[in-house]
Design a protein around this motif. Structure first.
Motif, mmCIF file in Angstrom:
data_model
loop_
_atom_site.group_PDB
_atom_site.id
_atom_site.type_symbol
_atom_site.label_atom_id
_atom_site.label_comp_id
_atom_site.label_asym_id
_atom_site.label_seq_id
_atom_site.Cartn_x
_atom_site.Cartn_y
_atom_site.Cartn_z
ATOM 1 N N UNK A 250 0.853 -1.187 0.000
ATOM 2 C CA UNK A 250 0.000 0.000 0.000
ATOM 3 C C UNK A 250 0.896 1.247 0.000
ATOM 4 N N UNK A 251 0.718 2.082 -0.993
ATOM 5 C CA UNK A 251 1.485 3.328 -1.062
ATOM 6 C C UNK A 251 0.786 4.406 -0.244
ATOM 7 N N UNK A 252 1.572 5.093 0.583
ATOM 8 C CA UNK A 252 1.019 6.221 1.334
ATOM 9 C C UNK A 252 0.917 7.422 0.404
ATOM 10 N N UNK A 253 -0.271 7.668 -0.074
ATOM 11 C CA UNK A 253 -0.463 8.742 -1.053
ATOM 12 C C UNK A 253 -1.816 9.393 -0.839
ATOM 13 N N UNK A 254 -1.796 10.699 -0.759
ATOM 14 C CA UNK A 254 -3.038 11.458 -0.691
ATOM 15 C C UNK A 254 -3.070 12.414 -1.867
ATOM 16 N N UNK A 255 -4.183 12.425 -2.559
ATOM 17 C CA UNK A 255 -4.302 13.291 -3.720
ATOM 18 C C UNK A 255 -4.440 14.735 -3.255
#
Length: 402
Positions: A250-255
């Motif tokens: 799971x990539x820690x990414x917030x748009x």
């Protein structure tokens, strides 16, 4: 490139006779070398003590200035990167008017830079200060350029490479996410290509409250795919844990449009700065850098100018060394002929033998020293000794092959 032997011998009745004897011995009966007179002006001699001390100082200065010349040349190669075939044509002397061989074979003392009314020590100090300034400037410019290049490379790595590490800003779109929801969130998961079927079969059961049929393949590289999946926020931690157990990452990414825009602007700024400093063009989408030669690059222009300055200073040091050594060996009044030999590579050993036969008598007739004397200023025990004054000029300035 080319190797030269810069030698001197005492004048016969005239210096022209000394020159004629060399030409007969090395070129007219065989093809041992290509020769040119090396013109050294009437410099101020000074005292014997000063000459002896200056001989040692000039030897050290010769080594230092040569190192500066090589560093500038090597950095030119580093900056030009893929255009290294352009390096040699930019290593010029006398303001870019001559290639190195032409400059050496047509050497003329630069009266404006190094006035011959000055003492030999003052001239050597002028050259020393000049070379030191170039060396210091090179360190500063190289540091700034390397920092810029490093920052750009770090950003490029974020936009390339494995899906496990690269930036996702260029891959995802706003419509790939559930945004501004109090309960739902979209996660991005890296799945090995060999596990696509397993992902499709299990993702809905990795945690409670995963939205059914919400996964979508957004991007693929050679090894993996980037999938989106939507779930309730309260299930995120449990989903990450179970995904890791199943070897899904799971990539820690917030748009965040503002942060993504800032990253793109930073990449553009660094690329523009690098292009201004050197001569790079950037492919907007792949971020692959291609080296091209353009004269307007400030760093390349600085390297060209200062390589020329350092090289000219280096050859003047050689001229000073020949003058000082010739006076010490052959005595006063000043009467010697400096000669530049470009040896035929196949006949170097034979050329040495011919020169020894031509000048071996000088050992017994040296005015002030002979080969057995150990005067610290002359470093006879630390370098090659010949009965004639000899210095090598090696124009093989770069350690790489273009």
């Amino acid at each position: 490139m080319t190797e030269f032997w810069l030698i001197s011998a005492p004048g016969e009745k005239t210096c022209q006779q000394t020159w004629d004897k060399l030409m007969v011995a090395t070129t007219r009966t065989n093809n041992l070398s290509t020769n040119n007179k090396f013109n050294i002006p009437d410099l101020k001699v000074g005292t014997l003590d000063v000459l002896v001390g200056l001989s040692d100082e000039l030897a050290k200065l010769d080594t230092f200035v040569e190192s500066v010349v090589k560093k500038v040349a090597q950095y030119m190669a580093d900056v030009l990167e893929d255009s290294r075939d352009k390096v040699q044509e930019n290593l010029l002397a006398n303001g870019g008017n001559f290639d190195l061989v032409t400059y050496i074979t047509r050497f003329q003392w630069d009266m404006a830079k190094y006035p011959i009314k000055q003492s030999l020590k003052n001239i050597s100090e002028i050259i020393s200060k000049q070379a030191t300034q170039i060396d210091n400037d090179l360190k500063a410019r190289a540091s700034a350029y390397n920092n810029l290049k490093g920052n750009l490379q770090n950003l490029e790595r974020k936009n390339a490479g494995s899906l496990l590490t690269r930036s996702l800003a260029e891959i995802v779109k706003k419509e790939d996410f559930v945004l501004d929801s109090e309960y739902l969130v979209t996660m991005l998961v890296v799945v090995p290509k060999t596990s696509y079927a397993e992902w499709q079969k299990t993702y809905e059961t990795l945690a409670e409250m995963v939205v059914p049929r919400s996964t979508k393949l957004l991007f693929e590289d050679n090894d993996s795919g980037l999938f989106s999946v939507t779930l309730f926020r309260k299930a995120v931690d449990d989903f990450k844990h179970k995904a890791r157990e199943n070897k899904f990452t799971v990539r820690d990414f917030q748009y965040n449009e503002e942060e993504m825009k800032a990253d793109k602007e930073e990449m553009t700024r660094l690329s523009t700065d690098k292009k201004k400093q050197a001569h790079y063009v950037q492919n907007k989408y792949s971020f692959e850098l291609h080296s091209i030669f353009v004269l307007c690059g400030p760093l390349v222009r600085w390297l060209k100018v200062n390589f020329s300055e350092a090289f000219i200073a280096w050859i003047h040091i050689k001229a000073l060394r020949v003058f000082v050594e010739s006076v010490l060996r052959y005595g006063l009044p000043v009467n010697f002929q400096a000669m530049l030999l470009q040896p035929n590579k196949k006949n170097m050993k034979k050329l040495r033998e011919v020169l020894y036969d031509l000048y071996k008598h000088l050992d017994s007739s040296a005015a002030i020293i002979d080969a057995s004397m150990d005067i610290p200023g002359l470093n006879l025990s630390q370098q090659e000794y010949y009965p004639y004054v000899y210095y090598k000029i090696d124009c093989n300035l770069l350690d790489f092959k273009v």
